[in-house]
Design a protein around this motif. Structure first.
Motif, PDB file in Angstrom:
ATOM      1  N   ILE A   1     -10.087  14.281  19.742  1.00  0.00           N
ATOM      2  CA  ILE A   1     -10.252  12.772  19.881  1.00  0.00           C
ATOM      3  C   ILE A   1      -9.726  12.605  21.079  1.00  0.00           C
ATOM      4  CG2 ILE A   1      -8.709  10.546  18.935  1.00  0.00           C
ATOM      5  CD1 ILE A   1      -9.200  12.439  16.105  1.00  0.00           C
ATOM      6  N   VAL A   2      -7.972  13.363  21.582  1.00  0.00           N
ATOM      7  CA  VAL A   2      -7.474  13.343  23.080  1.00  0.00           C
ATOM      8  C   VAL A   2      -8.820  13.343  24.045  1.00  0.00           C
ATOM      9  CG1 VAL A   2      -5.745  13.197  24.784  1.00  0.00           C
ATOM     10  CG2 VAL A   2      -5.020  13.266  21.756  1.00  0.00           C
ATOM     11  N   SER A   3      -9.376  14.260  24.062  1.00  0.00           N
ATOM     12  CA  SER A   3     -10.198  14.849  25.013  1.00  0.00           C
ATOM     13  C   SER A   3     -11.117  13.767  25.212  1.00  0.00           C
ATOM     14  CB  SER A   3     -10.460  16.387  24.784  1.00  0.00           C
ATOM     15  OG  SER A   3     -11.739  15.643  23.745  1.00  0.00           O
ATOM     16  N   ARG A   4     -11.644  12.818  24.479  1.00  0.00           N
ATOM     17  CA  ARG A   4     -12.568  12.185  24.421  1.00  0.00           C
ATOM     18  C   ARG A   4     -11.247  10.095  25.123  1.00  0.00           C
ATOM     19  NH1 ARG A   4     -14.816  11.418  19.474  1.00  0.00           N
ATOM     20  NH2 ARG A   4     -13.951  12.964  18.885  1.00  0.00           N
ATOM     21  N   GLY A   5     -10.656  10.917  24.956  1.00  0.00           N
ATOM     22  CA  GLY A   5      -9.827   9.690  25.237  1.00  0.00           C
ATOM     23  C   GLY A   5      -9.602   8.393  24.497  1.00  0.00           C
ATOM     24  N   GLY A   6      -8.715   9.494  22.914  1.00  0.00           N
ATOM     25  CA  GLY A   6      -8.617   8.407  22.725  1.00  0.00           C
ATOM     26  C   GLY A   6      -7.305   8.506  21.622  1.00  0.00           C
ATOM     27  N   ASN A   7      -6.679   7.518  20.508  1.00  0.00           N
ATOM     28  CA  ASN A   7      -5.084   8.240  19.612  1.00  0.00           C
ATOM     29  C   ASN A   7      -5.824   8.637  18.367  1.00  0.00           C
ATOM     30  OD1 ASN A   7      -4.095   6.733  22.024  1.00  0.00           O
ATOM     31  ND2 ASN A   7      -3.201   5.303  21.602  1.00  0.00           N
ATOM     32  N   PHE A   8      -5.184   8.906  17.354  1.00  0.00           N
ATOM     33  CA  PHE A   8      -5.187   9.781  16.340  1.00  0.00           C
ATOM     34  C   PHE A   8      -4.160   8.968  15.832  1.00  0.00           C
ATOM     35  CE2 PHE A   8      -5.667  13.564  13.963  1.00  0.00           C
ATOM     36  CZ  PHE A   8      -6.099  12.346  12.899  1.00  0.00           C
ATOM     37  N   LEU A   9      -4.699   7.728  14.756  1.00  0.00           N
ATOM     38  CA  LEU A   9      -2.851   7.285  13.230  1.00  0.00           C
ATOM     39  C   LEU A   9      -3.683   8.177  12.531  1.00  0.00           C
ATOM     40  CD1 LEU A   9      -1.458   5.551  13.296  1.00  0.00           C
ATOM     41  CD2 LEU A   9      -3.042   3.514  12.261  1.00  0.00           C
ATOM     42  N   LEU A  10      -2.510   9.040  11.975  1.00  0.00           N
ATOM     43  CA  LEU A  10      -2.974   9.492  10.595  1.00  0.00           C
ATOM     44  C   LEU A  10      -1.845   9.221   9.658  1.00  0.00           C
ATOM     45  CD1 LEU A  10      -3.751  12.103   9.779  1.00  0.00           C
ATOM     46  CD2 LEU A  10      -2.118  13.449  10.838  1.00  0.00           C
ATOM     47  N   ASP A  11      -2.517   8.668   8.531  1.00  0.00           N
ATOM     48  CA  ASP A  11      -1.690   8.240   7.467  1.00  0.00           C
ATOM     49  C   ASP A  11      -0.791   8.993   6.328  1.00  0.00           C
ATOM     50  OD1 ASP A  11      -1.678   5.348   5.798  1.00  0.00           O
ATOM     51  OD2 ASP A  11      -2.535   7.158   4.607  1.00  0.00           O
ATOM     52  N   ILE A  12       0.337   8.575   6.015  1.00  0.00           N
ATOM     53  CA  ILE A  12       0.729   9.003   4.417  1.00  0.00           C
ATOM     54  C   ILE A  12       0.449   8.190   3.707  1.00  0.00           C
ATOM     55  CG2 ILE A  12       1.916  10.131   6.252  1.00  0.00           C
ATOM     56  CD1 ILE A  12       4.332   8.483   5.594  1.00  0.00           C
ATOM     57  N   GLY A  13       0.554   8.543   2.435  1.00  0.00           N
ATOM     58  CA  GLY A  13       0.901   7.858   0.867  1.00  0.00           C
ATOM     59  C   GLY A  13       1.546   7.940   0.636  1.00  0.00           C
ATOM     60  N   PRO A  14       2.772   7.581   0.569  1.00  0.00           N
ATOM     61  CA  PRO A  14       4.065   7.675  -0.303  1.00  0.00           C
ATOM     62  C   PRO A  14       3.530   7.808  -2.048  1.00  0.00           C
ATOM     63  CG  PRO A  14       4.050   5.889   0.911  1.00  0.00           C
ATOM     64  CD  PRO A  14       2.677   6.007   1.449  1.00  0.00           C
ATOM     65  N   THR A  15       4.679   8.325  -2.614  1.00  0.00           N
ATOM     66  CA  THR A  15       4.895   8.200  -3.754  1.00  0.00           C
ATOM     67  C   THR A  15       6.074   6.664  -4.255  1.00  0.00           C
ATOM     68  OG1 THR A  15       7.011   9.221  -4.176  1.00  0.00           O
ATOM     69  CG2 THR A  15       4.599  10.101  -4.185  1.00  0.00           C
ATOM     70  N   ALA A  16       5.872   6.493  -5.863  1.00  0.00           N
ATOM     71  CA  ALA A  16       6.524   5.423  -6.301  1.00  0.00           C
ATOM     72  C   ALA A  16       7.812   4.874  -6.276  1.00  0.00           C
ATOM     73  CB  ALA A  16       6.274   4.847  -7.536  1.00  0.00           C
ATOM     74  N   ASP A  17       8.475   5.461  -6.013  1.00  0.00           N
ATOM     75  CA  ASP A  17      10.165   5.865  -5.540  1.00  0.00           C
ATOM     76  C   ASP A  17      10.338   6.679  -4.261  1.00  0.00           C
ATOM     77  OD1 ASP A  17       9.402   8.942  -5.084  1.00  0.00           O
ATOM     78  OD2 ASP A  17      10.151   9.333  -6.567  1.00  0.00           O
ATOM     79  N   GLY A  18       8.796   5.926  -3.137  1.00  0.00           N
ATOM     80  CA  GLY A  18       9.360   5.927  -2.149  1.00  0.00           C
ATOM     81  C   GLY A  18       9.632   7.514  -1.077  1.00  0.00           C
ATOM     82  N   ARG A  19       8.561   8.336  -1.577  1.00  0.00           N
ATOM     83  CA  ARG A  19       8.960   9.629  -1.092  1.00  0.00           C
ATOM     84  C   ARG A  19       7.417  10.327  -0.292  1.00  0.00           C
ATOM     85  NH1 ARG A  19       8.700  13.387  -4.687  1.00  0.00           N
ATOM     86  NH2 ARG A  19       8.712  12.116  -6.390  1.00  0.00           N
ATOM     87  N   ILE A  20       8.100  10.032   1.240  1.00  0.00           N
ATOM     88  CA  ILE A  20       6.680  11.260   1.368  1.00  0.00           C
ATOM     89  C   ILE A  20       6.491  13.007   0.972  1.00  0.00           C
ATOM     90  CG2 ILE A  20       5.783  11.879   3.983  1.00  0.00           C
ATOM     91  CD1 ILE A  20       7.514  10.226   5.527  1.00  0.00           C
TER      92      ILE A  20
END
Length: 377
Positions: free
Chosen positions: A272-291
């Motif tokens: 992605i960076v080689s083509r000039g882009g940024n990478f937004l990588l998502d995280i999905g936390p749990t109901a008690d707030g942990r990654i």
């Protein structure tokens, strides 16, 4: 962090943050209507409504400072928290939300009883990482939205948007849920005029391209792709965004094999960076707030790699060629705005006799061209 309270699931390959819509809309069979209802009725019962999840969203293990440390160690340069998704539930105190929904509908007066957005904003700003927000323009079942969209925009969305910006001064705003109406209905021109001229973020804010059903890849500070390979070049600023598995929100149905490995995520980043882009990588936390630990591991391993190789990622630009191919038939990744198949490993290390491979990714920086060999472990 989404607003699905970490208690939901999705059909494998779909988004768990769409649980409420998948539960309510029988036309979403391909997206998991049957699977969602079977699970929901079996586990929670037919009379258990989506708002009944709120007390299960406790965030009692949520530690914003720990989150910020992980993000900083991962090598991230900006963070985008879901302030409000399509269900309308906000992670900051919003009087517009409570009024239009006719119930407590934020994390401060229900569920956790905390300003989750405020806590993370404070924590992230102790680091060198920029703080941004995701904000959904529409809300599936908001009574104002379903009865009179113009009234919804005037009395709910516009004042709510200004409220969250005034309170937290985000450096980046990722809007979404724009596809039902053109930008004129959302009053995007007026909002952006206010944002760039009057808001506390006016000096340094960056926006995406999701401000009306006709605006993606036509207008915006940067263009977005979602679960795809990004864009072919750097003619415009752009960003690929995706989760580590199939869903943005935490999903009970996703297992180890559904997650991309650290190697796969790093190859995506490099490509992605080689083509000039940024990478937004998502995280999905749990109901008690942990990654989840598997996500922490991926982030920290990527950060370890960036500590060694970050010079060839940060501040680089697009060269006349993004990579060097081996001899053979070139079969590059497909491009598109949404859910385009992208198997970077088949383009690099998983050799097939009739297809050539991306051998080197090229990242110019100043007067130098930095290369990544596709055989890296």
């Amino acid at each position: 962090m989404g607003t699905l309270f970490g208690t939901c699931l999705s059909k494998v390959g779909e988004y768990s943050e769409w649980y409420w819509m998948n539960l309510a809309n029988p036309q979403r069979v391909k997206n998991g209507y049957k699977e969602t209802n079977e699970f929901h009725n079996r586990v929670y019962g037919e009379n258990f409504t989506y708002p009944d999840f709120v007390p299960l969203f406790t965030a009692d293990m949520y530690d914003a400072d720990q989150w910020a440390r992980i993000f900083e160690k991962s090598g991230a340069k900006y963070v985008v928290l879901t302030s409000k998704h399509h269900d309308g539930y906000t992670l900051w105190p919003s009087k517009e939300s409570d009024k239009s929904w006719g119930r407590p509908w934020s994390a401060t007066n229900s569920g956790p009883g905390r300003d989750l957005l405020g806590e993370l904003t404070t924590a992230v700003r102790k680091t060198d990482v920029k703080m941004g927000i995701y904000y959904s323009l529409y809300e599936w079942f908001n009574p104002l939205y379903t009865s009179d969209v113009d009234l919804y925009v005037d009395q709910h969305m516009v004042p709510q948007f200004k409220d969250v910006v005034n309170k937290y001064s985000p450096s980046l705003i990722f809007t979404d849920g724009e596809w039902d109406y053109p930008h004129t209905t959302w009053k995007a021109t007026e909002l952006l005029s206010w944002l760039y001229n009057e808001s506390p973020s006016k000096e340094n804010v960056v926006i995406n391209d999701r401000w009306g059903k006709e605006t993606r890849h036509h207008h915006g500070g940067y263009y977005t792709t979602e679960y795809g390979s990004g864009m072919p070049n750097a003619d415009v600023p752009w960003e690929e965004n995706r989760g580590m598995a199939h869903s943005f929100g935490f999903s009970k149905t996703e297992n180890f094999e559904d997650y991309n490995s650290t190697q796969e995520l790093l190859y995506m980043l490099i490509d992605i960076v080689s083509r000039g882009g940024n990478f937004l990588l998502d995280i999905g936390p749990t109901a008690d707030g942990r990654i989840p630990v598997i996500i922490q591991e991926r982030l920290l391993e990527m950060g370890d790699w960036l500590n060694v190789n970050g010079e060839a990622i940060y501040g680089t630009t697009l060269w006349k060629e993004t990579c060097q191919w081996t001899d053979g038939q070139v079969q590059d990744a497909k491009r598109g705005r949404y859910k385009v198949k992208y198997d970077v490993m088949k383009l690099t290390v998983e050799s097939r006799t009739w297809v050539c491979l991306e051998r080197n990714f090229l990242h110019p920086k100043g007067s130098n061209t930095l290369r990544y060999l596709s055989e890296i472990p």
